[in-house]
Design a protein around this motif. Structure first.
Motif, short mmCIF file in Angstrom:
data_model
loop_
_atom_site.label_atom_id
_atom_site.label_comp_id
_atom_site.label_asym_id
_atom_site.label_seq_id
_atom_site.Cartn_x
_atom_site.Cartn_y
_atom_site.Cartn_z
N PRO A 175 7.88 -25.76 56.66
CA PRO A 175 6.99 -24.65 56.30
C PRO A 175 7.45 -24.01 54.99
N GLN A 176 6.51 -23.45 54.27
CA GLN A 176 6.81 -22.81 52.99
C GLN A 176 6.71 -21.30 53.05
N SER A 177 6.17 -20.79 54.13
CA SER A 177 5.95 -19.36 54.26
C SER A 177 5.96 -18.98 55.75
N PHE A 178 6.27 -17.72 56.04
CA PHE A 178 6.20 -17.27 57.43
C PHE A 178 4.78 -17.39 57.97
N ARG A 179 3.80 -17.36 57.10
CA ARG A 179 2.41 -17.50 57.53
C ARG A 179 2.13 -18.88 58.13
N ASP A 180 2.92 -19.88 57.75
CA ASP A 180 2.72 -21.23 58.25
C ASP A 180 3.00 -21.34 59.75
N LEU A 181 3.73 -20.37 60.32
CA LEU A 181 4.02 -20.43 61.75
C LEU A 181 2.76 -20.29 62.61
N ALA A 182 1.68 -19.81 62.00
CA ALA A 182 0.42 -19.72 62.73
C ALA A 182 -0.19 -21.10 62.96
N ARG A 183 0.34 -22.13 62.30
CA ARG A 183 -0.12 -23.50 62.51
C ARG A 183 0.64 -24.11 63.70
N PRO A 184 -0.04 -24.73 64.64
CA PRO A 184 0.60 -25.21 65.87
C PRO A 184 1.80 -26.12 65.64
N GLU A 185 1.74 -26.98 64.61
CA GLU A 185 2.84 -27.92 64.40
C GLU A 185 4.14 -27.19 64.05
N TYR A 186 4.04 -26.05 63.38
CA TYR A 186 5.24 -25.28 63.05
C TYR A 186 5.60 -24.28 64.15
N ALA A 187 4.61 -23.72 64.80
CA ALA A 187 4.87 -22.79 65.90
C ALA A 187 5.72 -23.45 66.97
N ALA A 188 5.40 -24.70 67.30
CA ALA A 188 6.12 -25.42 68.34
C ALA A 188 7.55 -25.78 67.94
N GLN A 189 7.89 -25.59 66.67
CA GLN A 189 9.24 -25.89 66.19
C GLN A 189 10.07 -24.62 66.02
N THR A 190 9.55 -23.50 66.46
CA THR A 190 10.13 -22.19 66.13
C THR A 190 10.74 -21.50 67.35
N VAL A 191 11.89 -20.82 67.13
CA VAL A 191 12.45 -19.91 68.12
C VAL A 191 12.60 -18.54 67.46
N LEU A 192 12.04 -17.52 68.10
CA LEU A 192 12.09 -16.14 67.62
C LEU A 192 12.81 -15.28 68.66
N THR A 193 13.03 -14.01 68.32
CA THR A 193 13.73 -13.11 69.24
C THR A 193 12.84 -11.93 69.62
N ASP A 194 13.03 -11.46 70.83
CA ASP A 194 12.22 -10.38 71.40
C ASP A 194 12.48 -9.07 70.65
N PRO A 195 11.47 -8.46 70.06
CA PRO A 195 11.69 -7.21 69.31
C PRO A 195 12.07 -6.03 70.19
N ALA A 196 11.89 -6.15 71.50
CA ALA A 196 12.28 -5.06 72.38
C ALA A 196 13.78 -5.00 72.61
N THR A 197 14.47 -6.15 72.44
CA THR A 197 15.91 -6.20 72.70
C THR A 197 16.72 -6.66 71.50
N SER A 198 16.08 -7.15 70.47
CA SER A 198 16.78 -7.75 69.33
C SER A 198 16.41 -7.04 68.04
N SER A 199 17.41 -6.64 67.26
CA SER A 199 17.10 -6.00 65.98
C SER A 199 16.47 -6.97 64.98
N PRO A 200 16.92 -8.25 64.89
CA PRO A 200 16.16 -9.18 64.04
C PRO A 200 14.72 -9.35 64.52
N GLY A 201 14.53 -9.35 65.84
CA GLY A 201 13.18 -9.45 66.38
C GLY A 201 12.31 -8.29 65.96
#
Length: 363
Positions: A175-201
């Protein structure tokens, strides 16, 4: 998880038996005076324990790390033992501190950042202290309206990180941008953190709010529906699920920092997806060792600690003129763009945005 550093130094006991009790034959005219002296002595002993003592307890997050030599330096410089108690991610740490104002589980807290700072401040969980050394840089990152309650220690930028080697080995374009994560092929390759418990999230949620405006909820729905994994905190995401992390997981896109590639070869950061993060140290209201707590806050701004931060936690020091590791700035690139929201805006809207995020992702 709790980590003990150094050797415990026992403090005085208060409220116990002190010396011999006067016999009945003692002169009654001395009894009252003796009683007054005993009470005064006990009060002084208790005051000594609550203001000096030999141990300082630091509450912090699971990612806190400093070299043993730097930890030992605090004992050598002050004569105090440093006890380190780790408590989840920064969000969990902020909640723990905010729920115990005036009755803290430690003396000092480190690791609450600008996305969660309003919680302990509004809860009245912090004691005011302005370290003199803050004038050499840290003061520039102070929380508006709460300058003496939290002191900046380090700064960094939360960004998406890419395992470049994973993509290269498969001949796939990353991916070239955070916006690319909206595409299924990149979303399925991604791990994010819960904003309720994680400051990076929380930082990444704020990035999407700042960059996408009213479209941020639709973005998150597409990311989650596309198969992105959301975990509790950075340690799990980076060291267990990320393909370039210690655990060699199966996802080549992770939420981390612009400086993380300095520690992990063959990775890079998407520098259009960043949110500035500042981590703070503060004294907990109700500390039993106010003097020791102040010395620890001072030590966090010392040249020893500030110089150790880049290689220990991969963040930038806040004090001026601190040398960085050779080649570090080139490997820890400065973002091209950052999404920055005023602290007051974050404080006023964070809970609403979290509720909306939970509704969108189904958590």
């Amino acid at each position: 998880m709790e980590q003990q550093q150094g050797t415990d130094v026992p403090g005085r006991r208060c409220g116990g038996r002190r010396g011999n009790v006067l016999g009945r034959a003692a002169r009654r005219t001395l009894a009252l005076a003796a009683g007054v002296l005993m009470v005064a002595g006990a009060a002084v002993a208790c005051a000594d324990e609550s203001t000096t003592g030999g141990e300082v307890t630091l509450l912090t997050h699971d990612s806190f790390e400093l070299p043993e030599s730097v930890i030992d330096g605090f004992r050598r410089e002050t004569g105090l033992t440093l006890k380190i108690v780790k408590s989840g991610d920064a969000g969990q740490l902020a909640s723990t501190v905010s729920l115990t104002p005036g009755a803290p589980k430690g003396d000092v807290v480190f690791g609450i950042d600008n996305t969660f700072a309003s919680r302990p401040i509004e809860a009245g969980a912090l004691e005011a202290y302005a370290p003199p050394a803050a004038a050499n840089g840290a003061a520039e990152y102070a929380v508006p309206g709460a300058t003496d309650l939290l002191t900046a220690v380090d700064r960094g930028d939360v960004c998406l990180n890419i395992d470049d080697a994973w993509y290269e080995s498969r001949g796939i374009t990353p991916p070239q941008s955070f916006r690319d994560l909206a595409r299924p092929e990149y979303a399925a390759q991604t791990v994010l953190t819960d904003p309720a418990t994680s400051s990076p999230g929380t930082a990444f949620l704020l990035t999407t709010v700042g960059a996408l405006g009213d479209g941020w909820q639709d973005y998150w729905k597409r990311v989650v529906d596309g198969g992105a994994e959301i975990v509790s905190g950075w340690e799990v995401a980076y060291n267990q699920v990320f393909s370039a992390g210690e655990g060699k997981g199966d996802r080549p896109i992770v939420l981390s920092y612009a400086s993380s590639p300095a520690a992990t070869p063959n990775t890079s950061a998407l520098l259009d997806s960043c949110f500035p993060q500042v981590e703070y140290v503060g004294i907990l209201k109700g500390t039993r060792n106010s003097s020791g707590a102040r010395q620890l806050v001072d030590y966090m701004l010392s040249p020893e600690v500030q110089a150790a931060l880049p290689e220990s936690m991969y963040v930038y020091p806040v004090q001026r003129d601190v040398p960085l590791p050779e080649g570090w700035p080139a490997r820890a690139e400065v973002p091209e763009w950052i999404s920055s929201l005023p602290p007051a805006t974050i404080a006023d809207n964070r809970e609403k945005w979290l509720d909306q995020w939970r509704a969108v992702v189904g958590r």
